[in-house]
Design an enzyme around this catalytic site. Sequence first.
Site, short mmCIF file in Angstrom:
data_model
loop_
_atom_site.label_atom_id
_atom_site.label_comp_id
_atom_site.label_asym_id
_atom_site.label_seq_id
_atom_site.Cartn_x
_atom_site.Cartn_y
_atom_site.Cartn_z
N PHE A 148 8.68 -7.92 13.46
CA PHE A 148 8.57 -8.92 12.38
C PHE A 148 9.80 -9.83 12.34
O PHE A 148 10.29 -10.21 11.27
CB PHE A 148 8.37 -8.23 11.02
CG PHE A 148 7.18 -7.33 11.01
CD1 PHE A 148 5.90 -7.84 10.90
CD2 PHE A 148 7.33 -5.95 11.15
CE1 PHE A 148 4.80 -7.01 10.92
CE2 PHE A 148 6.23 -5.11 11.17
CZ PHE A 148 4.96 -5.65 11.04
N GLU B 17 12.79 -1.25 -11.02
CA GLU B 17 13.66 -2.34 -11.46
C GLU B 17 12.82 -3.32 -12.28
O GLU B 17 11.60 -3.25 -12.27
CB GLU B 17 14.27 -3.08 -10.27
CG GLU B 17 13.23 -3.77 -9.38
CD GLU B 17 13.84 -4.82 -8.45
OE1 GLU B 17 14.98 -5.23 -8.67
OE2 GLU B 17 13.14 -5.24 -7.52
N LYS C 90 20.97 -2.75 -10.88
CA LYS C 90 19.97 -1.67 -10.82
C LYS C 90 20.44 -0.39 -11.49
O LYS C 90 19.62 0.37 -11.99
CB LYS C 90 19.58 -1.41 -9.37
CG LYS C 90 18.70 -2.52 -8.83
CD LYS C 90 18.01 -2.18 -7.56
CE LYS C 90 17.06 -3.33 -7.24
NZ LYS C 90 16.61 -3.37 -5.90
N GLU D 55 8.80 -3.13 -12.23
CA GLU D 55 8.29 -2.53 -11.00
C GLU D 55 8.38 -1.01 -11.08
O GLU D 55 9.40 -0.47 -11.50
CB GLU D 55 9.10 -3.02 -9.79
CG GLU D 55 8.98 -4.52 -9.56
CD GLU D 55 9.56 -4.97 -8.23
OE1 GLU D 55 9.06 -5.98 -7.69
OE2 GLU D 55 10.52 -4.35 -7.73
#
Length: 661
Positions: free
Chosen positions: A348, A288, A116, A275
Site C-alpha cells: 500500500f 479516543e 489520548k 471511537e
Amino acid sequence: MFKKILIANRGEIACRVIRTARRMGIETVAVYSEADTNALHVSQADDAAFIGPSPANQSYLKMENVMEAIRRKSIDAVHPGYGFLSENAGFARALRNEGVVFIGPSVEAIESMGDKIESKKLAQAAGVSTVPGYLGVIADPKEATKIAEQIGFPVMLKAAAGGGGKGMRIVRSAKEVEQAFTSASNEAKNSFGDARVFIEKFIEKPRHIEIQILADKHGTVLCLGERECSIQRHNQKVIEEAPSPFIDEATRAKMYAESVALVRKVGYYSAGTIEYIVDQNKNFYFLEMNTRLQVEHPVTEYITGLDLVEWMIRIALGEKLPFKQEDIVLKGSAIECRVYAEDPSRGFLPSSGRLVTYQEPKTSPNVRVDTGVYAGGEVSQFYDAMISKLITYGPTRAEAIDRMHAALGEYVIAGISHNISFLEALISHPKFKEGDISTNFIAQHWPGGFSGATLDEWSKKVMLAIGAFAYLKDARRAASISGQAKGRPRQIGTRWVVGVDEEFFPIDTHETKFGMVITHNSRQINLITEWVLGSTLFQGVIDDRIINAKIHYTPGGFQIDYSGASCRVTVRTPRVAELGKFMPATELRAKPMHLTSPIAGKMVALKCNVGDKVKAGEELAIIEAMKMENVIYSEHDVTIKKIHVKNGDSLMSGQVVMDFG
Ligand code: ADP
Ligand code: ADP
Ligand code: MG
C-alpha cells in the site's frame, strides 16, 4: 448567518464544506499552498488566499500564515475540516482571541480530548469502559517491558498525541519491546512533535465501531447512529459503513449512553465522534474522541438524512438543535470506500502524479463521490494520498454493496497507482458480504498484499467475451482502412482461441446488431454492448448481468480489469495459437536489475548488505515518506551487487537505490 467563512483545509473536505456553505448562502474563501495553485477547492471557492510553500508545515499547518489570511480576508468563521489544524487547540484559541468563530467545539474540549492519555482518564471518570492498560507516559523501553508484562502480551504502544494510525505498534513479546518503543516514539515525534507513548492491551481481531454525536451549546446531545470502520490497513480506515452489521439495539443503546455521558462530561458541542474497539463478545472499549468532522461522515448523512456540515455551522452560530433523540431515525445502509493513490501489491505504498484519465461513476441519489481532484490534475506527494471517497446507499446492506460494486466498476483512473481493484475485491469477498469482518480482515485475507483477485468462472467468461469483442472491433477497423475497396472489408474469421492469462479457450463468434454471441464448448455467451473502440470503460450486459470493466491495450493483447481481477487477454486464430505452443514462454515480468525508490522520501534503514541473497517477499529497505515508514520488499529472488545510498539520505522518486547481480 455568517457572511464569509474560510476553510482551513484542502482537497475533498474543503470542496465538501464549500458545497454546503454555498447552499446556505455563505461566501467561501479557500486557502492554498504552492502545490495546490490549480487545485479544485481553490476554483470552487468564491475567493482564495495563498498561505505558503507546498510542505504542509509551511502552509496548511502553519498557524501564522492561516491567521494572516483570515485577517486579510475579513472572515467571520473558520471550518477546519479534518487533519491539519482541526484538532489544534492553539488554533481554536487564536481564532477566539481574534473574535472569529471556530466551526467546531470549544478550546477546552479539544484540549481535553486531544491527548489520548488525558481523554482516557476523562472517559473512565465519566463511566465509559476503556481498553485495559496503564494510564501514564512510558519513560523508556525498560519501563515499557515491565508494564507490558503486567498487562500481558500482546500489547499496543501508542502515541499520546497520535492520529491517522501513526505512532502505534503491536508488541507480542518482551524481545520486541525495545524496537517498537523506539520506532513508535520516533514516528510520534516526527508526525506530532510529541514523542510521549503509552501502553494498552491489544485486543485481538476487534471491530472498530464509532458513535457520531451532534451537540449544541444549549445542552442537547444527539447520537446519529454508529459507523463500522473495521476494514483497515496500517490501522487506517479503508471502508466504512453505517449501520454496523454487528451491532444490535441493546449494544447500540449502551454505546449511546456512554457516549452521551462523555460528551456531557467535557461540555462538548458541534459534531464529534467517539471511537470504540469492540471484541467478539460485543464488549466495547473507548479508544479516543475525534473533536472534528470525520472523514467517513457521509455514510451517517445517508442514513440520517442530515447534513453534518450544515449542523456544525448552525451550532457554531448558537442555534438550538430542533430535534430530539427519537427524531433520529436510521434508515437503510450506506458504505464508503476510500479511493487511495497507492499500490496494494507493494504494501500500500502511496503514489502520486498526474491523473491522465479520471472518470467518475455516474452519481445519483444513491451514489456520491466526494473528491478534490479532476482529470488532468495531480495527486501531490506532499499530502494525504486519498483521491476521493465513493459512497453508496441502499435500502439494505446488500443493495448498498451491489451499488458500490457497480460504481467501482465504472470508476476509471489512469496515470497513477490506485486501489480500485482492491476495493472491488474487498466488497466482493463472501466474508465481507456476510459482515464477518475485523480490523484484521485485510491482513488475514491478503497476507502478502493484493495482486489481483482470483478468477472465478464468471469472471473468466467476462474477460473472454470482452477480449473477443474488442479484438474483432479492432480487426474490422484495421481491415476497413487497409486499402481494401470501401464496403468490402477483408474477410474476418469466426473461430478463435482466447487466452485469459495462461488458460486458452477455443471459441466461435457471431456478431449481432447489439453485440456478439460467443460459443464455447457448445455453450453460448451473449454480450450486448455499445462500447466504442478506444474507450477504457467497457460496459455491457453478459447473459443478463450488467458488467463494468476496464480494458487497456498492451503489446499483443489487452489487459482487462473486472471485479478486482486483472488479466492479460489475447485473441489468436486457431493456427497462430497452435504455433504459439512451440514458442518459448517469455517471462512476463522480467527481473529488474536495480531497485529504484518508488517514492520521494528518506532512507531510514537498509535491510541488506552487498553480497546478500534476498528472497522474494523479504525486506530490502525502509523509506520514510509522508511521515510514514514504508517497507520495500523484494519482488524477486535477487543478489545485492551494489548499494548507492546510505541511511539518512534523501531519495528522489525513481532514484536507483541498489543494483542486483
Ligand atoms: P477519521 O478518524 O476521520 O476517520 P482517519 O482516522 O483515517 O480519519 O485519520 C485521522 C486523521 O489523520 C485525519 O484527520 C486525516 O486527515 C489524517 N490522516 C490520515 N491518514 C494520514 C496520512 N497518511 N498522513 C497524514 N495524515 C493522515
Ligand atoms: P488514531 O488516532 O490513529 O485513529 P486510534 O486509537 O483511533 O488511533 O486507533 C486506530 C486503529 O488502531 C483502531 O481503529 C484499531 O484498528 C487499532 N487499535 C487501536 N488501539 C487498539 C487496541 N488496543 N487493540 C487493537 N487494535 C487497536
Ligand atoms: Mg482513531
